[in-house]
Scaffold this motif. Sequence first.
Motif, PDB file in Angstrom:
ATOM      1  N   THR A  59       1.000  -1.409   0.105  1.00  0.00           N
ATOM      2  CA  THR A  59       0.051  -0.057  -0.078  1.00  0.00           C
ATOM      3  C   THR A  59       1.072   1.341  -0.129  1.00  0.00           C
ATOM      4  O   THR A  59       0.521   2.144  -0.633  1.00  0.00           O
ATOM      5  CB  THR A  59      -1.141   0.063   1.403  1.00  0.00           C
ATOM      6  OG1 THR A  59      -1.813  -1.292   1.171  1.00  0.00           O
ATOM      7  CG2 THR A  59      -1.958   1.247   1.139  1.00  0.00           C
ATOM      8  N   GLU A  60       1.862   1.187   0.740  1.00  0.00           N
ATOM      9  CA  GLU A  60       2.818   2.491   0.984  1.00  0.00           C
ATOM     10  C   GLU A  60       3.599   2.698  -0.732  1.00  0.00           C
ATOM     11  O   GLU A  60       3.882   3.936  -0.772  1.00  0.00           O
ATOM     12  CB  GLU A  60       3.793   2.379   2.162  1.00  0.00           C
ATOM     13  CG  GLU A  60       3.001   2.183   3.556  1.00  0.00           C
ATOM     14  CD  GLU A  60       2.199   3.633   3.479  1.00  0.00           C
ATOM     15  OE1 GLU A  60       2.457   4.592   3.254  1.00  0.00           O
ATOM     16  OE2 GLU A  60       1.370   3.368   4.400  1.00  0.00           O
ATOM     17  N   ASP A  69       2.522   1.754  -3.182  1.00  0.00           N
ATOM     18  CA  ASP A  69       1.620   2.387  -4.373  1.00  0.00           C
ATOM     19  C   ASP A  69       1.337   3.625  -4.016  1.00  0.00           C
ATOM     20  O   ASP A  69       1.112   4.686  -4.951  1.00  0.00           O
ATOM     21  CB  ASP A  69       0.366   1.522  -4.389  1.00  0.00           C
ATOM     22  CG  ASP A  69       0.135   0.277  -4.747  1.00  0.00           C
ATOM     23  OD1 ASP A  69       1.119  -0.344  -5.185  1.00  0.00           O
ATOM     24  OD2 ASP A  69      -0.689  -0.763  -4.558  1.00  0.00           O
ATOM     25  N   ARG A  70       1.177   4.291  -2.657  1.00  0.00           N
ATOM     26  CA  ARG A  70       1.083   5.763  -2.343  1.00  0.00           C
ATOM     27  C   ARG A  70       2.308   6.615  -3.019  1.00  0.00           C
ATOM     28  O   ARG A  70       2.201   7.618  -3.486  1.00  0.00           O
ATOM     29  CB  ARG A  70       0.967   5.834  -1.108  1.00  0.00           C
ATOM     30  CG  ARG A  70      -0.142   5.561  -0.477  1.00  0.00           C
ATOM     31  CD  ARG A  70      -0.332   6.090   1.106  1.00  0.00           C
ATOM     32  NE  ARG A  70      -0.379   7.382   1.202  1.00  0.00           N
ATOM     33  CZ  ARG A  70       0.246   7.954   2.271  1.00  0.00           C
ATOM     34  NH1 ARG A  70       0.607   7.440   3.417  1.00  0.00           N
ATOM     35  NH2 ARG A  70       0.373   9.271   2.414  1.00  0.00           N
ATOM     36  N   MET A 106       2.193   9.258  -5.949  1.00  0.00           N
ATOM     37  CA  MET A 106       2.787  10.630  -5.891  1.00  0.00           C
ATOM     38  C   MET A 106       4.012  10.970  -6.651  1.00  0.00           C
ATOM     39  O   MET A 106       3.933  12.197  -7.214  1.00  0.00           O
ATOM     40  CB  MET A 106       3.276  10.818  -4.284  1.00  0.00           C
ATOM     41  CG  MET A 106       3.806  11.973  -3.828  1.00  0.00           C
ATOM     42  SD  MET A 106       2.412  13.128  -4.231  1.00  0.00           S
ATOM     43  CE  MET A 106       1.306  12.732  -2.710  1.00  0.00           C
ATOM     44  N   LEU A 147       4.141  13.224   0.984  1.00  0.00           N
ATOM     45  CA  LEU A 147       3.581  11.730   1.839  1.00  0.00           C
ATOM     46  C   LEU A 147       3.755  12.113   3.327  1.00  0.00           C
ATOM     47  O   LEU A 147       2.602  11.430   3.946  1.00  0.00           O
ATOM     48  CB  LEU A 147       4.440  10.645   1.428  1.00  0.00           C
ATOM     49  CG  LEU A 147       4.338  10.559  -0.336  1.00  0.00           C
ATOM     50  CD1 LEU A 147       5.558   9.704  -0.645  1.00  0.00           C
ATOM     51  CD2 LEU A 147       2.807   9.764  -0.404  1.00  0.00           C
TER      52      LEU A 147
END
Length: 115
Positions: free
Chosen positions: A6-7, A9-10, A14, A37
């Motif tokens: 998940t991180e 992907d974030r 970004m 972030l």
Amino acid sequence: MIDTPTERDRIDAMLVRLVNERGPTKSICPSEAAKALGGDDWRPWLKPVRARAQVLAAAGRLRILRKGKPVADPASVKGVIRLSAPEEGAVERPAADATAPDRPTADRGGTGDAG
């Protein structure tokens, strides 16, 4: 720790968003993505941002620049870097493995003779 799918992907989203907003003729500092972030606690994000930039560069989704020039091997870049969108018309390659950027296997040296 900032190393979950998940991180990642974030971070990827970004980075791609920021470099595309600037366009291929301008660049961002990795710290800009880390700050977007992590807010005030952005420093723990810097190393994962740089690592994901290497993966995205290997996939052709952004370029890593040193002294204003694209680096030949994103996986081995060290020191001060900037990130930019791919050049117009660049072909985007499939996303690389989340933990290890693709490395070219062809020899880049030599004279160019086929045999």
